[in-house]
Enzyme design. Structure first.
Site, mmCIF file in Angstrom:
data_model
loop_
_atom_site.group_PDB
_atom_site.id
_atom_site.type_symbol
_atom_site.label_atom_id
_atom_site.label_comp_id
_atom_site.label_asym_id
_atom_site.label_seq_id
_atom_site.Cartn_x
_atom_site.Cartn_y
_atom_site.Cartn_z
ATOM 1 N N GLU A 129 -3.050 -4.626 -2.995
ATOM 2 C CA GLU A 129 -3.571 -5.561 -4.003
ATOM 3 C C GLU A 129 -3.703 -4.884 -5.364
ATOM 4 O O GLU A 129 -3.377 -5.460 -6.404
ATOM 5 C CB GLU A 129 -4.937 -6.109 -3.577
ATOM 6 C CG GLU A 129 -4.925 -6.918 -2.290
ATOM 7 C CD GLU A 129 -5.158 -6.059 -1.040
ATOM 8 O OE1 GLU A 129 -4.692 -4.905 -0.996
ATOM 9 O OE2 GLU A 129 -5.792 -6.578 -0.108
ATOM 10 N N CYS B 232 -10.671 -3.426 -3.794
ATOM 11 C CA CYS B 232 -9.678 -4.351 -4.360
ATOM 12 C C CYS B 232 -10.361 -5.585 -4.935
ATOM 13 O O CYS B 232 -9.965 -6.100 -5.981
ATOM 14 C CB CYS B 232 -8.648 -4.748 -3.303
ATOM 15 S SG CYS B 232 -7.503 -3.408 -2.955
ATOM 16 N N CYS C 242 -10.038 -5.449 0.611
ATOM 17 C CA CYS C 242 -11.194 -4.557 0.755
ATOM 18 C C CYS C 242 -12.102 -4.668 -0.472
ATOM 19 O O CYS C 242 -11.736 -5.270 -1.492
ATOM 20 C CB CYS C 242 -10.730 -3.110 0.953
ATOM 21 S SG CYS C 242 -10.138 -2.317 -0.551
ATOM 22 N N ASN D 156 0.832 -1.200 0.000
ATOM 23 C CA ASN D 156 0.000 0.000 0.000
ATOM 24 C C ASN D 156 0.869 1.253 0.000
ATOM 25 O O ASN D 156 1.922 1.309 0.633
ATOM 26 C CB ASN D 156 -1.020 0.006 1.145
ATOM 27 C CG ASN D 156 -0.453 -0.271 2.517
ATOM 28 O OD1 ASN D 156 0.515 -1.014 2.660
ATOM 29 N ND2 ASN D 156 -1.027 0.316 3.538
ATOM 30 N N GLU E 103 0.454 5.228 0.617
ATOM 31 C CA GLU E 103 -0.465 6.240 1.128
ATOM 32 C C GLU E 103 -0.077 7.640 0.669
ATOM 33 O O GLU E 103 1.008 7.853 0.108
ATOM 34 C CB GLU E 103 -0.528 6.144 2.659
ATOM 35 C CG GLU E 103 -1.119 4.801 3.086
ATOM 36 C CD GLU E 103 -1.379 4.676 4.579
ATOM 37 O OE1 GLU E 103 -0.900 5.530 5.358
ATOM 38 O OE2 GLU E 103 -2.064 3.707 4.957
ATOM 39 N N CYS F 72 -4.218 0.707 -2.319
ATOM 40 C CA CYS F 72 -4.023 -0.553 -1.587
ATOM 41 C C CYS F 72 -2.949 -1.410 -2.262
ATOM 42 O O CYS F 72 -2.683 -1.273 -3.471
ATOM 43 C CB CYS F 72 -5.317 -1.358 -1.573
ATOM 44 S SG CYS F 72 -6.633 -0.656 -0.567
HETATM 45 N N1 THU Z 1 -5.256 -1.496 2.557
HETATM 46 C C1 THU Z 1 -4.716 -2.325 1.614
HETATM 47 O O1 THU Z 1 -3.587 -2.144 1.158
HETATM 48 N N2 THU Z 1 -5.460 -3.345 1.184
HETATM 49 C C2 THU Z 1 -6.732 -3.631 1.609
HETATM 50 O O2 THU Z 1 -7.383 -4.515 1.061
HETATM 51 C C3 THU Z 1 -7.284 -2.892 2.745
HETATM 52 C C4 THU Z 1 -6.566 -1.656 3.125
HETATM 53 C C5 THU Z 1 -4.465 -0.342 3.003
HETATM 54 C C6 THU Z 1 -5.027 0.993 2.587
HETATM 55 C C7 THU Z 1 -4.458 1.899 3.638
HETATM 56 O O3 THU Z 1 -3.144 2.308 3.224
HETATM 57 C C8 THU Z 1 -4.309 1.018 4.868
HETATM 58 O O4 THU Z 1 -4.390 -0.316 4.413
HETATM 59 C C9 THU Z 1 -5.384 1.266 5.921
HETATM 60 O O5 THU Z 1 -6.649 1.177 5.373
#
Ligand code: THU
Length: 160
Positions: free
Chosen positions: A75, A115, A112, A62, A64, A73
């Site tokens: 994925e 994704c 999530c 991920n 940010e 994210c």
């Molecule tokens: N996140 C992911 O990388 N994948 C997911 O399927 C759920 C959330 C990340 C997004 C964000 O940077 C952090 O986790 C908190 O939500």
């Protein structure tokens, strides 16, 4: 009125050691990717590793952003890169792991909704199921035989 029941069947493994050698290897690559996550705002690091049918492994974490919705994210970082670099290849398997700097994530962390929708696109495109494995920092690993299994009533191009 007819009731419609939708079933989701998953397999649960006690931990990483109970996976086959190749899946354990893929999950270890996801763990390595997780360590490279850029997550200064959530402190929640996620890693994903994809095995393609050409033998390549694509990883992502991920990423940010100070403008929160601009982040992405793990994925989607991985699957979009796979789609960009190897557009003709199929994604066979995907391993996902997440760890928080605040609490120990011992429950499996599923992808999530956004994704799942993104991965579904590639499953439809390649006409072949993608095996998904997900875990926390440690503990149980959950396997889904396909993305479709994780996203019943998926919206895809057949509806357009
Ligand atoms: N996140 C992911 O990388 N994948 C997911 O399927 C759920 C959330 C990340 C997004 C964000 O940077 C952090 O986790 C908190 O939500």
């Amino acid at each position: 009125m007819n009731e419609i029941k939708i079933e989701c069947v998953l397999q649960a493994f006690e931990d990483l050691e109970h996976l086959s050698k190749d899946i354990k290897g893929l999950m270890n690559q996801a763990i390595e990717a997780r360590e490279k996550a850029y997550a200064p705002y959530s402190d929640f690091k996620v890693g994903a590793a994809l095995l393609l049918d050409n033998g390549e492994v694509i990883t992502g974490s991920n990423q940010e952003n100070a403008s929160y919705p601009s982040g992405l994210c793990a994925e989607r970082t991985a699957i979009y890169y796979a789609g960009a670099k190897f557009p003709e290849s199929k994604v066979l398997k995907m391993a996902i792991t997440a760890a928080s700097n605040k609490v120990k994530t011992i429950v499996p962390i599923p992808p999530c909704g956004a994704c799942r929708q993104a991965i579904a696109e590639y499953e439809v495109k390649q006409k072949q199921a993608i095996e998904i494995y997900f875990m926390g920092e440690s503990g149980k690993v959950i396997k889904s035989n396909s993305l479709e299994n994780l996203l019943p009533l998926v919206f895809n191009k057949s509806l357009l």
